[in-house]
Design a protein around this motif. Sequence first.
Motif, PDB file in Angstrom:
ATOM      1  N   GLN A 343      32.806  49.127  88.182  1.00  0.00           N
ATOM      2  CA  GLN A 343      33.461  48.977  86.844  1.00  0.00           C
ATOM      3  C   GLN A 343      33.728  50.365  86.323  1.00  0.00           C
ATOM      4  O   GLN A 343      33.292  51.140  87.081  1.00  0.00           O
ATOM      5  CB  GLN A 343      32.322  48.339  85.933  1.00  0.00           C
ATOM      6  CG  GLN A 343      31.772  47.210  86.194  1.00  0.00           C
ATOM      7  CD  GLN A 343      30.636  46.613  85.128  1.00  0.00           C
ATOM      8  OE1 GLN A 343      30.949  46.130  84.394  1.00  0.00           O
ATOM      9  NE2 GLN A 343      29.357  46.923  85.517  1.00  0.00           N
ATOM     10  N   THR A 471      35.123  48.100  81.803  1.00  0.00           N
ATOM     11  CA  THR A 471      35.857  47.021  82.162  1.00  0.00           C
ATOM     12  C   THR A 471      35.585  47.043  83.852  1.00  0.00           C
ATOM     13  O   THR A 471      35.316  48.193  84.359  1.00  0.00           O
ATOM     14  CB  THR A 471      37.421  47.140  81.933  1.00  0.00           C
ATOM     15  OG1 THR A 471      38.207  46.078  82.433  1.00  0.00           O
ATOM     16  CG2 THR A 471      38.026  48.412  82.597  1.00  0.00           C
ATOM     17  N   GLN A 475      41.333  45.236  86.089  1.00  0.00           N
ATOM     18  CA  GLN A 475      41.333  44.533  84.814  1.00  0.00           C
ATOM     19  C   GLN A 475      41.755  45.095  83.760  1.00  0.00           C
ATOM     20  O   GLN A 475      41.005  46.150  83.250  1.00  0.00           O
ATOM     21  CB  GLN A 475      40.114  43.765  84.845  1.00  0.00           C
ATOM     22  CG  GLN A 475      39.384  42.762  86.082  1.00  0.00           C
ATOM     23  CD  GLN A 475      40.385  41.469  86.410  1.00  0.00           C
ATOM     24  OE1 GLN A 475      40.927  40.903  85.499  1.00  0.00           O
ATOM     25  NE2 GLN A 475      40.833  41.489  87.598  1.00  0.00           N
ATOM     26  N   ALA A 477      41.673  45.989  79.886  1.00  0.00           N
ATOM     27  CA  ALA A 477      40.541  45.934  78.840  1.00  0.00           C
ATOM     28  C   ALA A 477      41.385  46.270  77.554  1.00  0.00           C
ATOM     29  O   ALA A 477      42.436  47.048  77.439  1.00  0.00           O
ATOM     30  CB  ALA A 477      39.572  46.911  79.090  1.00  0.00           C
TER      31      ALA A 477
END
Length: 629
Positions: A343, A471, A475, A477
């Motif tokens: 992350q 995020t 990916q 965000a």
Amino acid sequence: MMRVVSLAAVAAVLIAAPARGMDPTPRATAVTSVSIVPATGKAEVVIGVAGSVELEDFALDAPYRIVLDLNGATLGLAPQMYDHVARGGIKNIRYAQYRKDVVRVVIDLDTTRAYSIIRNAGDVRVSIASPHPKFESWKSATPTAAAQDAAADVVDNGRTVMPASTRTALQQSTQPRITVTYNDADIRDVLAAFAAFSGRTIVVGKGVEGKVTAEVRDQPWDVAMNAILQSQGLAAAEDNNGIITVDSYANILAKQSTEPLVTQLISVNYARAASLVETIGSLLSRDCPPAAAGAAAVPQSSCLARGSVRADTSTNTLLVTEVPSRINDLIGYVHDLDVRTPQVAIKAKIIFVNRTDIEDLGIAYDLGSGGAFFNKLIPRPSAYGPTDTNGDGINDAVVPTQYYDPAKTPAAFTVGGNQLAAIANANQRVFNPALSLLFSTTLGKFSLTSFIDALQEVRLADVQAEPSIVTLDNQKARIVVGEETPIRVIDAGTGAAGSVARATVSFKETGIILEVVPHITSNRQILMTLHSERSNIALAASDLGYTFEKQLAENQLLVNDGETAVIGGLTVTSVTVDKTGIPLLVDLPLIGRLFGHTAHQEDKRDLLILVTPHIVDDGDKLSQASAPR
């Protein structure tokens, strides 16, 4: 001189000739890599090892250093000097073959630091306490040829014959190493020797035959055996009980085609089970129709999968139906794909500063006689009457009782005689002056009144927005702090008789908007695609209704973990000077400002957009990770 090795000869080599044959005692573990990586609150020295080692460590002063001895290991690294960049308190790192079976690693530190050692499968980690653990990673050179493991997946008609467990072992094998020479030896005798050396059960198919000529030097036994099999056009398959079967590709695939199907539940932790269905389904064993004599190979599209893959979304589990010899292979693939996605915590700062400097100075004049004036600056009496000034009840003076109303009598003058009226800069008064001076004097029959207005104003608006978001890697965000404004569009119609105007409403999003797609590189840098915006609605000067003021930046950038980068900056300066006054007099040097009005306004707008990404490591709290370091 090369020699032919039979089964009996192989046994003799194992016992009497370890230097030329297979050594029954596992060879020394190889040190394959040395690297320095950042971690939360510490710096880690990671020593890659292929096998098990005995560790001895101690610390020394003057200079401060940590010494590790890896007993039973050999150095499999190419010589390389450290770049002498300070990383988390580490000033230098050295490694060498201290003795024949001992590799020594010396870590030079800037001061005495607490450290701990963790032994994992495949590496040894030295964790050193560091108050500044953010730095760029460092890694040693590529291992020497003696320490490299080579492997290739054996695929036929979309089916991997080599099990996933064997494939992984080939890529980074930790099996005992052997040195052996074969000259025109029977393949069955060679496999028997490998079974005796490894202590594993190896079953050879009845159609396996051939002669082997090979010289293996200090290689893991499984790597050496699979290299020999590939050279003979053979493959190995391992079942659930650890029994290795050696046969030709065709026989192994034929066996799989007749095996009964079994169903296995595979739990998925991090990935979505539904996202793995297509990938795992492409790896299922397939039945292909036989090709006609002389015809081309059957295309993959004509082969039907024997098993199936389904996903249970409620439990995030895969239901895999496959032949038993392939189940372990598929489980290995699922575990390889089911990894924790790192992350990234991203904090942006949008700074908008609007500064306005105003300097305004003006002088206005009013000159007129008793009956001649322009009533714009000061009130003029229109009627006089007696009044009691001392309060004794007797009128003792005559004073103005009424004044000219500028709306009704904007100008009053008398033609003839010595009459004069004049005004200057009457319409250029300073709006809301900070200082107003009034000067009045009488010049014979005339009265002169002057007004001095002065204003200096500084306005400063500092707007800072700090959106932050966490995020997953790769990916998108998006965070929005603002509002949606309805915009009505009226269509007046075609103008034909009976046409009705129609109105449609759309919504315009304004406020603080941050969109980001991060990608973590292999060296712990972060590549980001960013859209950062600050917008607001304002009334339009025309009949259009509204305008939308917007400041935004769209770009891609590569930054280090925890580094703050400026992704956008804009400065707009506007200067307005307004000068009015009495012709000719206003242009006189020095004293010209006494006969005019000067306004100076400077507007300066600054926009600055900053972004700070941080990789959220295992154990980090998201509340702490969202703030830049």
